[in-house]
Design a protein around this motif. Structure first.
Motif, PDB file in Angstrom:
ATOM      1  N   LEU A   1       0.833  -1.209   0.000  1.00  0.00           N
ATOM      2  CA  LEU A   1       0.000   0.000   0.000  1.00  0.00           C
ATOM      3  C   LEU A   1       0.865   1.256   0.000  1.00  0.00           C
ATOM      4  CD1 LEU A   1      -2.812  -1.008   2.530  1.00  0.00           C
ATOM      5  CD2 LEU A   1      -2.980  -0.872   0.039  1.00  0.00           C
ATOM      6  N   VAL A   2       1.947   1.231   0.749  1.00  0.00           N
ATOM      7  CA  VAL A   2       2.856   2.383   0.779  1.00  0.00           C
ATOM      8  C   VAL A   2       3.439   2.627  -0.604  1.00  0.00           C
ATOM      9  CG1 VAL A   2       5.048   3.233   1.684  1.00  0.00           C
ATOM     10  CG2 VAL A   2       3.401   2.161   3.225  1.00  0.00           C
ATOM     11  N   TYR A   3       3.883   1.555  -1.255  1.00  0.00           N
ATOM     12  CA  TYR A   3       4.456   1.709  -2.601  1.00  0.00           C
ATOM     13  C   TYR A   3       3.391   2.166  -3.595  1.00  0.00           C
ATOM     14  CZ  TYR A   3       6.651   0.499  -7.047  1.00  0.00           C
ATOM     15  OH  TYR A   3       7.154   0.543  -8.320  1.00  0.00           O
ATOM     16  N   ALA A   4       2.178   1.654  -3.469  1.00  0.00           N
ATOM     17  CA  ALA A   4       1.103   2.082  -4.358  1.00  0.00           C
ATOM     18  C   ALA A   4       0.797   3.562  -4.185  1.00  0.00           C
ATOM     19  CB  ALA A   4      -0.146   1.240  -4.106  1.00  0.00           C
ATOM     20  N   GLN A   5       0.849   4.045  -2.962  1.00  0.00           N
ATOM     21  CA  GLN A   5       0.623   5.479  -2.731  1.00  0.00           C
ATOM     22  C   GLN A   5       1.721   6.323  -3.371  1.00  0.00           C
ATOM     23  OE1 GLN A   5       0.235   5.788   1.510  1.00  0.00           O
ATOM     24  NE2 GLN A   5      -1.922   5.243   1.521  1.00  0.00           N
ATOM     25  N   VAL A   6       2.951   5.831  -3.337  1.00  0.00           N
ATOM     26  CA  VAL A   6       4.039   6.538  -4.015  1.00  0.00           C
ATOM     27  C   VAL A   6       3.767   6.609  -5.514  1.00  0.00           C
ATOM     28  CG1 VAL A   6       6.496   6.457  -4.583  1.00  0.00           C
ATOM     29  CG2 VAL A   6       5.742   5.929  -2.270  1.00  0.00           C
TER      30      VAL A   6
END
Length: 611
Positions: free
Chosen positions: A482-487
């Motif tokens: 999820l963190v990478y997707a937000q980036v």
């Protein structure tokens, strides 16, 4: 504050931050800004941008415009740069990666890694279904799973570059020590480390030798301030141009000892050929000296290596089985001992040659004092133990014990993310590995490297997939995705690949994917069509309908009534279409010359053309 103008001297000078001697607070991190403005910098303006980006405007001294007359205006020349404040994880690449890979190259890696990630997730889901039917506890217990992960790792690794690639049409210089090649990156080095220790089961029999190969590719990345074997040879390469008699220079023998200690045998043999005794125009008889140099070169080139094969151009005698290696090693060390005890050393008149060659023989015999003196970094000493002292080291516990011993002998104050990552790997601590990946290599690395960690490690698999109430009932694996997707969502050029990662998050991913798609601007029809295509791929019919309705309302309010009716029809919005039709028939009784009636008639005809 990081700096203040000085009271005297040049106006506008910025002085560095300095702490008081008794201040216990750690010094603040310093980020180098490449603004490209010629000194002196007269003004610096700072403002926050989107996300974790900081906009820094650096202005030079004012320059008169239109000549130096009284009426000339002064124009400030400067540049605005963006600084990522996240350090180790706000962008797609961490602190080490941002200094080596630019945004365009990182974007290429992001797009290239999507097919490999999606294919692996598809295979994982298929194996999970098969495991549920055959009552196998986990996917990782399938015999073919590690092969799928290895294929995935090789695909990702090819995106990160090939350090062994050479420029085309390169002419070899006989005086070249280190050949030109693609610049290595910490991202590629860390990925290969994880692949070596966690994925490739074929390397277990010759894991120490594979680590020696890894060090040969990435020795230059171990530290930025301290010395390494690579830096020693690079400095001597620059010095070699002006040397007439290389064997009289201590750096020549230091470079030879350093290269031999880490197993760069081809470089050692090449450097031995620089010795003055090989030159034909000799004033005195140096046959004995040349014979000793050549004997050492032959011993170096025939050193036994416990590995199935060697890359092209590399030297050594490969032994595929342990008994063959033990037999060859005993024979080879007997030859080294025989040469060391030879009487020809008395006839060698060059003192530095005699001492330098004997030092090389002691290194080949595994003398710990000579190995410690020849290496500069503890990882280099670690590799030298594999080559000359403990070639049969196996298991993480034995390697970790050896690493701690090397750290005590060669302590280092400037450690890169690679050394911290290797420490976590050898200590069998997945939490440390994830923390180092997050800190130094960023969300992209963490998201894709988790598949390597869980390939053959039950504890890492349980740790990453355990649902945790303190983070909303999701697992660590889903959190990092999820963190990478937000980036990815934060950039207009990468948001399109975020759904691949959001769809793999079963708890919160689809909800965030719906929010992402609904927040896309609907002014551009091409962007709307792209968003609708994503909705179709992930079977988000309700989201697709809402986007069409929003598009219809937007175009209707901005006077494009025909386009608005079209999107209402695509959304099957019967309520709004009935209102439009009712408004149309209410105006039938009005005069035909009424402009609004004409507009509605044309709108109806346009809408009917799509039915």
């Amino acid at each position: 504050m990081p700096g203040v103008p000085t009271d005297g001297g040049a106006v506008g000078t910025v002085v560095p931050f300095s702490r008081e001697p008794g201040d216990a607070v750690a010094a603040p991190p310093v980020r180098t800004i490449r603004h490209g403005v010629a000194p002196p910098v007269s003004r610096v303006y700072v403002s926050f941008s989107s996300g974790n980006l900081l906009q820094v405007a650096c202005l030079g001294p004012p320059i008169p415009e239109g000549g130096g007359g009284r009426g000339a205006q002064e124009v400030a020349v400067g540049r605005v740069v963006e600084v990522n404040l996240g350090g180790g994880g706000s962008g797609p690449g961490g602190a080490d990666v941002e200094e080596e890979i630019d945004e365009a190259e990182m974007r290429r890696i992001q797009y290239g890694s999507v097919p490999a990630f999606a294919l692996l997730q598809s295979r994982k889901n298929a194996l999970a279904d098969a495991a549920a039917m055959s009552r196998v506890p986990s996917v990782s217990e399938h015999a073919e799973w590690w092969q799928y992960v290895l294929e995935y790792s090789k695909t990702i690794g090819s995106l990160l570059g090939n350090p062994d690639s050479l420029p085309a049409f390169m002419i070899d210089d006989p005086k070249t020590i280190l050949k030109d090649r693609e610049k290595p990156t910490s991202l590629k080095a860390s990925w290969e480390l994880l692949e070596i220790f966690f994925v490739d089961k074929q390397l277990k029999s010759w894991l120490p030798e594979r680590f020696v190969d890894w060090l040969a590719d990435y020795d230059s990345l171990l530290t930025k301030t301290e010395n390494t074997v690579y830096r020693t040879l690079t400095n001597f390469q620059k010095k070699l141009i002006n040397l007439q008699i290389v064997e009289d220079d201590p750096d020549y023998w230091n470079g030879l000892a350093a290269a031999l200690s880490v197993g760069w045998l081809d470089i050692v043999v090449n450097m031995l050929r620089f010795h003055g005794s090989y030159q034909l125009d000799q004033m005195d008889n140096r046959e004995t000296e040349n014979g000793l140099v050549e004997a050492v070169a032959v011993l170096v080139s025939t050193m036994p290596r416990m590995r199935p094969d060697l890359p092209t151009g590399k030297l050594g005698h490969c032994c595929k089985t342990r008994p063959d290696f033990i037999k060859a090693l005993e024979k080879w060390r007997g030859q080294v001992n025989k040469l060391e005890c030879s009487a020809f050393w008395i006839q060698c008149g060059h003192q530095k040659t005699r001492d330098g060659l004997k030092n090389l023989l002691h290194i080949m015999l595994g003398n710990i004092k000579n190995l410690t003196a020849a290496t500069s970094h503890w990882l280099e000493l670690f590799a030298s133990h594999f080559l000359y002292i403990r070639p049969f080291t196996v298991g993480f516990e034995g390697m970790n014990h050896l690493a701690q011993k090397c750290i005590q002998l060669k302590p280092s104050t400037d450690n890169s993310g690679l050394t911290g990552l290797l420490g976590g790997i050898l200590s069998e601590n997945p939490e440390v590995v994830l923390a180092e990946c997050t800190k130094s290599f960023g969300p992209w690395m963490v998201t894709h490297a988790m598949e390597l960690l869980t390939a053959d490690n039950d504890y890492a698999d349980m740790m990453l997939h355990e649902e945790r109430p303190n983070i909303g009932g999701i697992s660590l694996e889903e959190l990092h995705r999820l963190v990478y997707a937000q980036v990815l969502c934060s950039h207009s050029l990468t948001w399109q690949i975020a759904p691949t990662y959001l769809s793999s998050c079963l708890n919160q991913g689809l909800g965030l994917l719906e929010i992402l798609l609904l927040k896309q601007p609907i002014q551009d029809n091409r962007l709307v069509l792209k968003t609708l295509e994503i909705c179709r791929l992930y079977e988000l019919g309700n989201v697709s309908t809402n986007i069409m309705k929003i598009g219809g309302i937007y175009h209707w309010k901005h006077g494009r009534k025909g386009t608005g009716v079209y999107w209402f029809q695509q959304a099957h919005d019967k309520v709004r279409l009935d209102r439009i039709a009712l408004q149309l028939f209410e105006n039938i009784g009005k005069s035909v010359t009424d402009d609004s009636f004409k507009v509605l008639i044309s709108t109806l005809l346009y809408a009917l053309s799509f039915v």
